[in-house]
Design a protein around this motif. Structure first.
Motif, PDB file in Angstrom:
ATOM      1  N   SER A   1      14.147 -19.242 -48.843  1.00 48.74           N
ATOM      2  CA  SER A   1      12.864 -18.582 -48.560  1.00 48.74           C
ATOM      3  C   SER A   1      12.011 -19.471 -47.659  1.00 48.74           C
ATOM      4  O   SER A   1      12.240 -20.682 -47.573  1.00 48.74           O
ATOM      5  CB  SER A   1      12.094 -18.304 -49.852  1.00 48.74           C
ATOM      6  OG  SER A   1      11.623 -19.522 -50.418  1.00 48.74           O
ATOM      7  N   ILE A   2      11.004 -18.862 -47.047  1.00 46.91           N
ATOM      8  CA  ILE A   2      10.090 -19.681 -46.247  1.00 46.91           C
ATOM      9  C   ILE A   2       9.234 -20.558 -47.153  1.00 46.91           C
ATOM     10  O   ILE A   2       8.819 -21.641 -46.748  1.00 46.91           O
ATOM     11  CB  ILE A   2       9.229 -18.853 -45.260  1.00 46.91           C
ATOM     12  CG1 ILE A   2       8.305 -17.883 -45.973  1.00 46.91           C
ATOM     13  CG2 ILE A   2      10.115 -18.147 -44.248  1.00 46.91           C
ATOM     14  CD1 ILE A   2       7.300 -17.195 -45.047  1.00 46.91           C
TER      15      ILE A   2
ATOM     16  N   ALA B   1       4.364 -17.762 -39.700  1.00 48.72           N
ATOM     17  CA  ALA B   1       5.476 -17.369 -40.575  1.00 48.72           C
ATOM     18  C   ALA B   1       4.962 -16.628 -41.813  1.00 48.72           C
ATOM     19  O   ALA B   1       5.470 -15.557 -42.152  1.00 48.72           O
ATOM     20  CB  ALA B   1       6.280 -18.602 -40.988  1.00 48.72           C
ATOM     21  N   PHE B   2       3.956 -17.194 -42.453  1.00 46.02           N
ATOM     22  CA  PHE B   2       3.436 -16.544 -43.665  1.00 46.02           C
ATOM     23  C   PHE B   2       2.702 -15.246 -43.342  1.00 46.02           C
ATOM     24  O   PHE B   2       2.817 -14.260 -44.079  1.00 46.02           O
ATOM     25  CB  PHE B   2       2.554 -17.515 -44.460  1.00 46.02           C
ATOM     26  CG  PHE B   2       3.361 -18.533 -45.210  1.00 46.02           C
ATOM     27  CD1 PHE B   2       3.961 -18.207 -46.420  1.00 46.02           C
ATOM     28  CD2 PHE B   2       3.563 -19.801 -44.689  1.00 46.02           C
ATOM     29  CE1 PHE B   2       4.735 -19.135 -47.111  1.00 46.02           C
ATOM     30  CE2 PHE B   2       4.337 -20.737 -45.372  1.00 46.02           C
ATOM     31  CZ  PHE B   2       4.931 -20.404 -46.577  1.00 46.02           C
TER      32      PHE B   2
ATOM     33  N   LEU C   1      18.590 -20.520 -41.598  1.00 47.34           N
ATOM     34  CA  LEU C   1      17.619 -21.220 -42.437  1.00 47.34           C
ATOM     35  C   LEU C   1      17.442 -20.541 -43.796  1.00 47.34           C
ATOM     36  O   LEU C   1      17.450 -21.195 -44.839  1.00 47.34           O
ATOM     37  CB  LEU C   1      16.270 -21.332 -41.724  1.00 47.34           C
ATOM     38  CG  LEU C   1      16.225 -22.279 -40.529  1.00 47.34           C
ATOM     39  CD1 LEU C   1      14.922 -22.092 -39.751  1.00 47.34           C
ATOM     40  CD2 LEU C   1      16.384 -23.724 -40.975  1.00 47.34           C
ATOM     41  N   ILE C   2      17.308 -19.231 -43.787  1.00 47.99           N
ATOM     42  CA  ILE C   2      17.091 -18.508 -45.045  1.00 47.99           C
ATOM     43  C   ILE C   2      18.365 -18.489 -45.887  1.00 47.99           C
ATOM     44  O   ILE C   2      18.304 -18.626 -47.110  1.00 47.99           O
ATOM     45  CB  ILE C   2      16.543 -17.083 -44.797  1.00 47.99           C
ATOM     46  CG1 ILE C   2      15.188 -17.148 -44.082  1.00 47.99           C
ATOM     47  CG2 ILE C   2      16.447 -16.301 -46.103  1.00 47.99           C
ATOM     48  CD1 ILE C   2      14.116 -17.950 -44.807  1.00 47.99           C
ATOM     49  N   SER C   3      19.519 -18.381 -45.256  1.00 51.58           N
ATOM     50  CA  SER C   3      20.760 -18.405 -46.043  1.00 51.58           C
ATOM     51  C   SER C   3      20.974 -19.777 -46.680  1.00 51.58           C
ATOM     52  O   SER C   3      21.487 -19.872 -47.797  1.00 51.58           O
ATOM     53  CB  SER C   3      21.968 -18.007 -45.197  1.00 51.58           C
ATOM     54  OG  SER C   3      22.269 -18.994 -44.236  1.00 51.58           O
TER      55      SER C   3
ATOM     56  N   TYR D   1       8.978 -24.506 -46.305  1.00 53.27           N
ATOM     57  CA  TYR D   1       7.719 -25.195 -46.004  1.00 53.27           C
ATOM     58  C   TYR D   1       7.320 -26.198 -47.083  1.00 53.27           C
ATOM     59  O   TYR D   1       6.691 -27.209 -46.772  1.00 53.27           O
ATOM     60  CB  TYR D   1       6.604 -24.188 -45.711  1.00 53.27           C
ATOM     61  CG  TYR D   1       6.739 -23.639 -44.307  1.00 53.27           C
ATOM     62  CD1 TYR D   1       6.446 -24.440 -43.210  1.00 53.27           C
ATOM     63  CD2 TYR D   1       7.176 -22.345 -44.070  1.00 53.27           C
ATOM     64  CE1 TYR D   1       6.580 -23.960 -41.909  1.00 53.27           C
ATOM     65  CE2 TYR D   1       7.315 -21.859 -42.782  1.00 53.27           C
ATOM     66  CZ  TYR D   1       7.019 -22.676 -41.700  1.00 53.27           C
ATOM     67  OH  TYR D   1       7.160 -22.202 -40.422  1.00 53.27           O
ATOM     68  N   GLU D   2       7.705 -25.972 -48.315  1.00 51.96           N
ATOM     69  CA  GLU D   2       7.411 -26.947 -49.377  1.00 51.96           C
ATOM     70  C   GLU D   2       8.230 -28.220 -49.216  1.00 51.96           C
ATOM     71  O   GLU D   2       7.833 -29.283 -49.684  1.00 51.96           O
ATOM     72  CB  GLU D   2       7.691 -26.335 -50.755  1.00 51.96           C
ATOM     73  CG  GLU D   2       6.683 -25.296 -51.175  1.00 51.96           C
ATOM     74  CD  GLU D   2       7.128 -24.492 -52.401  1.00 51.96           C
ATOM     75  OE1 GLU D   2       8.170 -24.831 -53.020  1.00 51.96           O
ATOM     76  OE2 GLU D   2       6.437 -23.499 -52.715  1.00 51.96           O
TER      77      GLU D   2
END
Length: 187
Positions: free
Chosen positions: A126-127, A154-155, A120-122, A131-132
């Motif tokens: 970013s989270i 997560a945050f 997901l991050i790759s 999420y946005e």
């Protein structure tokens, strides 16, 4: 038993000319992160020698981490880190925010493991971005549901896992140069 050894170890280090730093309310990682950030501002190359993988998030073009292992130490610069983990060092804390880390009491998102978090991050960076844009991203429905349910975690996990680079310590990098060894005290 360890607590009883700390003061004699600090006294020995001081006698050997090392500056012993501590700041109430801050962990050793925070002090290392702050010192590395100070050195980077002065264009000084820094090597952090540690056994703690959390410090890998501190890798920059001017800060490398030498990770102590049970066999040989591993030198991580940005390229080596990215090759091994598939994300940038600055994204490492977001991976941990999703997958969690039980050794550091970081909960992460329930049901999201290292492979999924790294993917997901790759892919999305970013989270924050995830999420946005969660509704429009190409993420399997099951994972998306876990992310929705675990947003707060997560945050919170990212906040827990982020090393502070602004600990309130002396801001003069020259103050951290080793002093001469006190031969009498060491003996």
């Amino acid at each position: 038993e360890l607590a009883m050894q700390l003061q004699p170890a600090k006294d020995c280090l001081r006698a050997m000319g090392a500056l012993v730093l501590s700041k109430e309310g801050y962990e050793a990682d925070d002090i290392l992160g702050t010192l590395a950030a100070m050195a980077e501002k002065k264009d000084v190359m820094t090597y952090i020698v540690t056994g703690d993988r959390d410090s890998l998030q501190l890798i920059t073009e001017k800060t490398n981490v030498v990770l102590a292992t049970n066999t040989e130490p591993i030198l991580f610069d940005t390229a080596a880190f990215t090759e091994k983990y598939g994300v940038l060092p600055s994204q490492f804390v977001d991976v941990k925010a999703l997958m969690g880390d039980s050794s550091d009491n970081i909960p992460g998102v329930a049901g999201v493991g290292e492979k999924t978090a790294t993917d997901l991050i790759s892919r999305f960076g970013s989270i924050d971005y995830i999420y946005e844009n969660l509704d429009s991203l190409d993420i399997k429905a099951g994972i998306k549901a876990k992310l929705e349910a675990g947003k707060e975690q997560a945050f919170f996990s990212r906040w827990l896992g982020t090393i502070c680079k602004e600990a309130p310590i002396l801001n003069d990098i020259n103050a951290y140069i080793n002093r001469e060894t006190d031969q009498t005290a060491v003996a």
